[in-house]
Each structure stands twice: as structure tokens, then as C-alpha cells.
Scaffold this active site. Structure first.
Site, PDB file in Angstrom:
ATOM      1  N   THR A  18       0.830  -1.210   0.000  1.00 39.83           N
ATOM      2  CA  THR A  18       0.000   0.000   0.000  1.00 39.83           C
ATOM      3  C   THR A  18       0.867   1.262   0.000  1.00 39.83           C
ATOM      4  O   THR A  18       0.523   2.261  -0.618  1.00 39.83           O
ATOM      5  CB  THR A  18      -0.910   0.011   1.246  1.00 39.83           C
ATOM      6  N   SER A 113       6.551   3.250   8.667  1.00 36.07           N
ATOM      7  CA  SER A 113       5.415   3.922   9.291  1.00 36.07           C
ATOM      8  C   SER A 113       5.270   3.577  10.768  1.00 36.07           C
ATOM      9  O   SER A 113       6.203   3.735  11.531  1.00 36.07           O
ATOM     10  CB  SER A 113       4.157   3.586   8.498  1.00 36.07           C
ATOM     11  N   HIS A 114       4.130   3.029  11.127  1.00 30.78           N
ATOM     12  CA  HIS A 114       3.803   2.751  12.531  1.00 30.78           C
ATOM     13  C   HIS A 114       4.283   1.369  12.965  1.00 30.78           C
ATOM     14  O   HIS A 114       4.066   0.981  14.110  1.00 30.78           O
ATOM     15  CB  HIS A 114       2.290   2.825  12.683  1.00 30.78           C
ATOM     16  N   LYS A 126       9.954   4.173   0.840  1.00 34.38           N
ATOM     17  CA  LYS A 126       8.946   4.701  -0.078  1.00 34.38           C
ATOM     18  C   LYS A 126       9.661   5.604  -1.050  1.00 34.38           C
ATOM     19  O   LYS A 126      10.529   6.378  -0.655  1.00 34.38           O
ATOM     20  CB  LYS A 126       7.934   5.548   0.679  1.00 34.38           C
ATOM     21  N   ASP A 277       2.449   8.966  14.473  1.00 32.22           N
ATOM     22  CA  ASP A 277       3.053   7.630  14.363  1.00 32.22           C
ATOM     23  C   ASP A 277       4.546   7.713  14.050  1.00 32.22           C
ATOM     24  O   ASP A 277       5.152   8.791  14.124  1.00 32.22           O
ATOM     25  CB  ASP A 277       2.331   6.812  13.294  1.00 32.22           C
ATOM     26  N   ASP A 279       6.460   7.785  11.378  1.00 32.16           N
ATOM     27  CA  ASP A 279       6.972   8.740  10.394  1.00 32.16           C
ATOM     28  C   ASP A 279       6.165  10.034  10.333  1.00 32.16           C
ATOM     29  O   ASP A 279       6.360  10.841   9.415  1.00 32.16           O
ATOM     30  CB  ASP A 279       7.055   8.089   9.009  1.00 32.16           C
ATOM     31  N   ASP A 281       2.969  10.742   9.763  1.00 31.57           N
ATOM     32  CA  ASP A 281       1.864  11.047   8.841  1.00 31.57           C
ATOM     33  C   ASP A 281       0.492  10.726   9.427  1.00 31.57           C
ATOM     34  O   ASP A 281      -0.517  11.212   8.944  1.00 31.57           O
ATOM     35  CB  ASP A 281       2.067  10.403   7.457  1.00 31.57           C
ATOM     36  N   ARG A 282       0.449   9.921  10.480  1.00 36.43           N
ATOM     37  CA  ARG A 282      -0.855   9.597  11.080  1.00 36.43           C
ATOM     38  C   ARG A 282      -1.166  10.513  12.256  1.00 36.43           C
ATOM     39  O   ARG A 282      -0.259  11.113  12.826  1.00 36.43           O
ATOM     40  CB  ARG A 282      -0.864   8.154  11.576  1.00 36.43           C
ATOM     41  N   THR A 344      -7.912   2.404  -0.782  1.00 34.22           N
ATOM     42  CA  THR A 344      -6.984   2.622   0.328  1.00 34.22           C
ATOM     43  C   THR A 344      -5.583   2.904  -0.201  1.00 34.22           C
ATOM     44  O   THR A 344      -5.102   2.199  -1.093  1.00 34.22           O
ATOM     45  CB  THR A 344      -6.954   1.361   1.218  1.00 34.22           C
ATOM     46  N   GLU A 363      -8.323   9.181   5.701  1.00 32.06           N
ATOM     47  CA  GLU A 363      -8.531   7.735   5.708  1.00 32.06           C
ATOM     48  C   GLU A 363      -8.821   7.261   7.120  1.00 32.06           C
ATOM     49  O   GLU A 363      -8.368   7.860   8.096  1.00 32.06           O
ATOM     50  CB  GLU A 363      -7.280   7.013   5.219  1.00 32.06           C
ATOM     51  N   LYS A 376      -0.296  12.263   3.995  1.00 29.14           N
ATOM     52  CA  LYS A 376      -1.059  12.615   5.180  1.00 29.14           C
ATOM     53  C   LYS A 376      -0.106  13.230   6.196  1.00 29.14           C
ATOM     54  O   LYS A 376       1.099  13.022   6.105  1.00 29.14           O
ATOM     55  CB  LYS A 376      -1.811  11.418   5.730  1.00 29.14           C
ATOM     56  N   ARG A 496      -8.849  -7.092   7.190  1.00 27.47           N
ATOM     57  CA  ARG A 496      -9.485  -5.972   7.882  1.00 27.47           C
ATOM     58  C   ARG A 496     -10.986  -5.999   7.610  1.00 27.47           C
ATOM     59  O   ARG A 496     -11.414  -6.055   6.450  1.00 27.47           O
ATOM     60  CB  ARG A 496      -8.928  -4.641   7.381  1.00 27.47           C
TER      61      ARG A 496
HETATM   62  C1  G16 Z   1      -0.427   3.323   4.680  1.00 25.13           C
HETATM   63  C2  G16 Z   1      -1.033   4.087   3.543  1.00 25.13           C
HETATM   64  C3  G16 Z   1      -2.441   4.454   3.875  1.00 25.13           C
HETATM   65  C4  G16 Z   1      -3.237   3.227   4.235  1.00 25.13           C
HETATM   66  C5  G16 Z   1      -2.558   2.502   5.377  1.00 25.13           C
HETATM   67  C6  G16 Z   1      -3.211   1.175   5.682  1.00 25.13           C
HETATM   68  O1  G16 Z   1      -0.284   4.168   5.771  1.00 25.13           O
HETATM   69  O2  G16 Z   1      -0.302   5.262   3.281  1.00 25.13           O
HETATM   70  O3  G16 Z   1      -2.974   5.079   2.765  1.00 25.13           O
HETATM   71  O4  G16 Z   1      -4.526   3.572   4.605  1.00 25.13           O
HETATM   72  O5  G16 Z   1      -1.226   2.224   5.031  1.00 25.13           O
HETATM   73  O6  G16 Z   1      -3.110   0.354   4.567  1.00 25.13           O
HETATM   74  P1  G16 Z   1      -3.511  -1.152   4.625  1.00 25.13           P
HETATM   75  O7  G16 Z   1      -4.942  -1.166   5.095  1.00 25.13           O
HETATM   76  O8  G16 Z   1      -3.336  -1.662   3.241  1.00 25.13           O
HETATM   77  O9  G16 Z   1      -2.624  -1.829   5.646  1.00 25.13           O
HETATM   78  P2  G16 Z   1       1.088   4.268   6.536  1.00 25.13           P
HETATM   79  O10 G16 Z   1       0.834   5.266   7.621  1.00 25.13           O
HETATM   80  O11 G16 Z   1       1.312   2.858   7.069  1.00 25.13           O
HETATM   81  O12 G16 Z   1       2.079   4.681   5.515  1.00 25.13           O
END
Ligand code: G16
Length: 543
Positions: A18, A113-114, A126, A277, A279, A281-282, A344, A363, A376, A496
Site C-alpha cells: 500500500t 510507518s507505525h 517509499k 506515528d 513517520d 503522517d498519522r 486505500t 482515511e 497525510k 481488515r
Molecule cells: C499506509 C497508507 C495508507 C493506508 C494505510 C493502511 O499508511 O499510506 O494510505 O490507509 O497504510 O493500509 P492497509 O490497510 O493496506 O494496511 P502508513 O501510515 O502505514 O504509511
């Protein structure tokens, strides 16, 4: 200058999910693994030759090593200039902004990310394109194809970048500029928000508690909230970025940011509690005795954004990812602006933002942002809420209750089933897919299915099509059940289940989300049989 071509063998698993390539650290530590992936990017983006490239990361374990590798590969591939955050740190939205501001041809963001960090944790990369947005699916697929054929990579050998020394350096023929990671970003925030008004809000005794979760936003929060806005020092907790995020899971939600949630619901809760989070962005938003779900936060900000300095021109449009609750749709309707429903993944907002069709998007996965960046943005969301609180003079709870009274309330939850064996997760998806054709028109509990389908999306700007984007069971305006496989996990499959229920009756606006959603949980059990097909009695995480 010592540019060398090194022979290598392809790895066959470098397919982005994603949001980029995310794997266990040990996977990235395999010989040539990182170099291969980076070279595949340079092979697919020839515009980087002679251009500027932004590099940063969330500070997790392996960040500094990976950045040194990236610098030598960039120099080996003819990049003219690199801009790096000091210490190798840049939040994802700050990197996106820098790419735009410096006219860079792209950015490498080292983050998972998280996801937890450390030698046994996760790592990720990324690639963001010129303009600051995440690489499109088309580009990540080309990079993946290139990685499967790769036979050599180019490096500049000898020399390291001093990541801690601000200013200009050179590596081979490449200029390297190490910058303060907050400066440019905080300047942008001052253009968007009314800092005087927020400062005044703090002066009048209002309180904030921001949890940086020992990840990248600590320096941003201390500079902006404390130094520039005058919040007391203890308004920011866990502010120093650590390579293992202090052993925590820097995912700002009700589970992983529980101490903050307890504070918000405790006797001395701050006026605004928030977290970001790994990085940056959340975001998660809480007020005294209230959690604002991400879908609600998007809708509430949409309703108030025109009151903030950077957005006085009004909103061009709103967007949310498909599984995100439809609260924003109600605001878009009231404002008579378009609402886009995308798959997503933040990358799906990029074209709409670039085309000026969108001002605000969000989101369910705790992401909110505006057209100021192509990612984000956690700190942005907190500032937006602070500014709304300062302008309205209302507590968070009052803002929420007025909003629900006007627009109705979307109760919402996401149930995650983590680390499932792939075939078990697939069997749940398949079992629901098999029923889609017969579901419409069926009465289930208090609801009637209006539509049931597999979501696909045609981008209104470039007409590209994304298929297989999750299964939807829609009960008109009243409710939805959505099922999809995550694209960000690094172990097994994550399923999910998203549950949404809409209520407009005044007596039904202040229920506990869990109680409100109980009938839908039962319905999902009946239709999807997740327990039966996976052997799991309960979700791993509910957010
Ligand atoms: C990433 C994407 C988001 C997405 C999230 C969850 O976030 O940038 O757009 O909503 O993953 O994705 P999935 O449901 O496919 O796990 P982040 O914050 O992890 O970069």
C-alpha cells in the site's frame, strides 16, 4: 570520483504494498537487497540524473545505514544534489513538502510507518515522485519488474555523508545539503494556521498533550507546539526519537496509544490530546472524555476548515478512502462540493490534489491532510484541530456533538485479524466474493443490502483503473460492512473488517461505538464466517 558497477542477483520479492516496500530489517540486511531496490528505482526514474533528491527517514533502526547506502547509489547514478534532514530524520509530510519546495525530482523515505522497529522489527522504503506524492501503482509495478531483472547496480565508493553536520558537503560529484528537519515544515504551517490565535488559546490556560511515541514528530512538536505556540514543555511526551521507538508500537490508536487515551478520559484530561506515528503522517485526536474517530475528524475538519487562514477560499472537494466512514460525504453534500471515494492508499489522492479537485482528504487508518502536501500529515491535523478550538472557543466534545446533531453520526470500527496464514485470509475473501451476486435485496437483521460488490476505481484525472480494492456490503445510507486484505503487513496476511453504522435520531447520537456496532458485528459473523474460516475467536486489534 570512484563510481563502480557491482554485479548482483535479483531478489524476487521487492513488490511494493500500500505504501512502499516494507519488510523485516533482516530482509533488508541481506547482501545487495537494499542496493538492488534503490537501483531499480533509479533505473525506472531517469529524471533523477542531474536532479535534486530528498532523503529522510523516521529514525528507526537501520535508518542511518540505509541513508548512507542511498547516498552512494544516488552519487553512482548521477544525482546532482541531495537534501537530507539532519540526523537522517524527516517526517513523511515534511519530506513531501521539501520535494515540492525544492523542485526535487523525488524523495527516498526510509520508514515502515507505525510498524515496530529495532533489529527484529520492520524497515521500509517509499519513493515519492516530483510534486511530493507517493509513486503511483504503475511506477511501483515498473520498479518491481526492474528489480526482478537486475544484474548490476552503480555506487560511488569511498566517503560517507556526515548526517549530523548541517550545511553543504560533497560526495563524489554530488552536493549534499544537510538541513534542519523542522524549519521548512514549520514555515509552511505558519502560512496555513493562525499561530497568534492558537498562542492566545494556550495563554488562556487551555491544554494540549501530544504523544510523539518516541518517533519522528518529537522535534516537530517541541519546536511548533512548545517554542512557537507557547504550550508548556510537558505538552509533548515521548519527544526524543529512538531507533526502537522505545520498544513501543508507534501507531496512534486506542490500543497502542492507550496511556494517552487514559489521560484523555481521566479526571485531568487536556483540552486536546493527540498522537502521531513512526513517520509523522498519522494522527489520533481526543478531547476530554471523547475519542474522535478518523472519519469523524475528517468530516469535522471539513466543516470548519474555511475558518482557518490557509483555507479561507473554501474547499474545492473532499476525498476519503473507500473503507473510511461516510461522514465526510454528508459535509460535502452540505457544502455542495464533490466527494471522491478512492481505494486505500494515500497515493490515490495525488492526482486529484494535483488537479486542484481536492482540498482535504483522509482515511480511516488515522490519516488526514490537505493540499499543502502530498502525504497525510499528523502534526498538520493537530494544528488544524488546535486552530478550530481556538477559533470556535468550544471544547472538542461540543464540536463533535454539534456536528452529529447537524449531520448525523457514523459509528465506526475496524477489526484487524493479523498474521493469518495467507490461504485462511484468502478463503474469507473468496467466501464473501462468492455471495456478492446474491446479497442485494436480502434482509439481514434490521438492514437490507442495497449493493454488494468488489470495489474498483477509475481515476478521474488519468483514467487509470485500480481493481480488487476490497469487498463491500452496503445497506443504503444506514450501514456498511467492508472486507479487505491489508497491503502493509510484513508477516502473513492481515484481514481488515470495517464496520459503519449511521444514526440521525437524537437519542442515538451518544452511544458507545461498541454497543452501536454490536448488531453489525453479528451480521458480519453470519455473512463472513471469519472465526469459522480462520480459527480466530476474536480480532487481534480493534480500532
Ligand atoms: C499506509 C497508507 C495508507 C493506508 C494505510 C493502511 O499508511 O499510506 O494510505 O490507509 O497504510 O493500509 P492497509 O490497510 O493496506 O494496511 P502508513 O501510515 O502505514 O504509511
Amino acid at each position: 570520483m570512484a563510481i563502480r558497477e557491482i554485479s548482483t542477483k535479483p531478489y524476487l520479492d521487492q513488490k511494493s504494498g500500500t505504501a512502499g516496500l516494507r519488510k523485516k530489517v533482516a530482509v533488508f540486511q541481506q547482501p545487495h537487497y537494499l542496493e538492488n531496490f534503490l537501483q531499480s528505482i533509479f533505473d525506472c526514474v531517469p529524471e533523477l540524473r542531474g536532479a535534486t533528491l530528498v532523503i529522510g527517514g523516521d529514525g528507526r533502526y537501520y535508518n542511518r545505514t540505509a541513508i548512507q547506502t542511498a547516498c552512494s547509489i544516488a552519487a553512482g547514478n548521477g544525482v546532482a544534489r541531495i537534501v537530507i534532514g539532519q540526523g537522517g530524520l524527516l517526517s513523511t509530510p515534511a519530506a513531501s513538502h521539501l520535494i515540492r519546495k525544492r523542485g526535487a525530482q523525488g524523495g527516498l523515505l526510509f520508514t515502515a510507518s507505525h510498524n515496530p522497529a529495532g533489529p527484529d522489527g520492520d524497515f521500509g522504503i517509499k519513493f515519492n515522485v516530483a510534486g511530493g506524492g507517493q509513486a503511483s501503482e504503475g511506477l511501483t509495478n515498473r520498479i518491481y519488474e526492474a528489480s526482478k531483472q537486475l544484474a548490476r547496480y552503480r555506487v560511488h565508493e569511498g566517503g560517507q555523508v556526515d548526517l549530523d553536520r548541517r550545511g553543504l558537503q560533497t560526495l563524489g560529484g554530488m552536493e549534499v545539503e544537510v538541513i534542519d528537519c523542522v524549519d521548512d515544515y514549520s514555515q509552511l504551517m505558519q502560512q496555513l494556521f493562525d499561530f497568534d490565535r492558537i498562542r492566545d488559546w494556550f495563554r488562556r490556560g487551555h491544554t494540549l498533550r501530544f504523544d510523539a511515541m518516541h518517533a519522528v514528530t518529537g522535534p516537530y512538536a517541541e519546536r511548533i507546539f512548545v517554542e512557537q505556540l507557547g504550550a508548556p514543555l510537558l505538552s509533548v511526551q515521548n519527544a526524543s526519537p529512538l531507533e526502537d521507538f522505545g520498544g513501543g508500537h508507534p501507531d496512534p490508536n486506542l490500543i497502542y496509544a492507550k496511556p494517552l487515551v487514559d489521560l484523555a478520559f481521566g479526571p485531568n484530561g487536556p483540552d486536546l490530546a493527540a498522537a502521531s506515528d513512526g513517520d509523522g503522517d498519522r494522527n489520533m485526536i481526543l478531547g476530554k472524555d471523547i475519542f474522535i474517530s478518523p472519519g469523524d475528524s475528517l468530516a469535522m475538519l471539513a466543516a470548519h476548515l474555511h475558518e482557518l487562514p490557509g483555507y479561507r477560499r473554501g474547499l474545492a472537494g473532499l476525498a476519503r478512502s473507500m473503507p473510511t466512514c461516510r461522514a465526510a460525504d454528508k459535509v460535502a453534500k452540505a457544502l455542495a462540493i464533490p466527494l471522491y471515494e478512492t481505494p486505500t492508499g494515500w497515493k490515490f489522492f495525488a492526482n486529484l490534489l494535483d488537479a486542484g479537485k481536492l482540498t482535504l482528504c483522509g482515511e480511516e487508518s488515522f490519516g488526514t491532510s490537505s493540499d499543502h502536501a502530498r502525504e497525510k500529515d499528523g502534526v498538520w491535523a493537530v494544528l488544524a484541530w488546535l486552530n478550530v478550538l481556538a477559533v470556535t472557543g468550544l471544547p472538542v466534545k461540543e464540536i463533535a456533538q454539534r456536528h452529529w446533531k447537524r449531520f448525523g453520526r457514523h459509528y465506526y470500527a475496524r477489526h484487524d485479524y493479523d498474521e493469518l496464514p495467507g490461504p485462511a485470509a484468502d478463503s474469507v475473501m473468496q467466501a464473501l466474493a462468492n455471495q456478492l451476486a446474491e446479497l442485494p435485496g436480502r434482509r439481514l437483521g434490521d438492514y437490507t443490502v442495497s449493493e454488494a460488490d468488489e470495489f474498483s476505481y477509475r481515476d478521474p484525472v488519468d483514467n487509470s483503473i485500480a481493481v480488487n480494492q476490497g469487498l463491500r456490503v452496503i445497506f443504503g445510507d444506514d450501514a456498511r460492512l467492508i472486507l479487505r486484505l491489508s497491503g502493509t503487513g510484513t508477516k502473513g496476511s492481515t484481514l481488515r473488517l470495517y464496520l459503519e453504522r449511521y444514526e440521525t435520531r437524537e437519542s442515538a447520537l451518544n452511544w458507545e461505538a461498541r454497543d452501536a456496532l454490536a448488531p453489525l458485528v453479528n451480521l458480519a459473523d453470519r455473512i463472513m464466517r471469519i472465526g469459522e474460516l480462520t480459527g480466530r475467536k476474536a480480532p487481534s486489534v480493534i480500532t
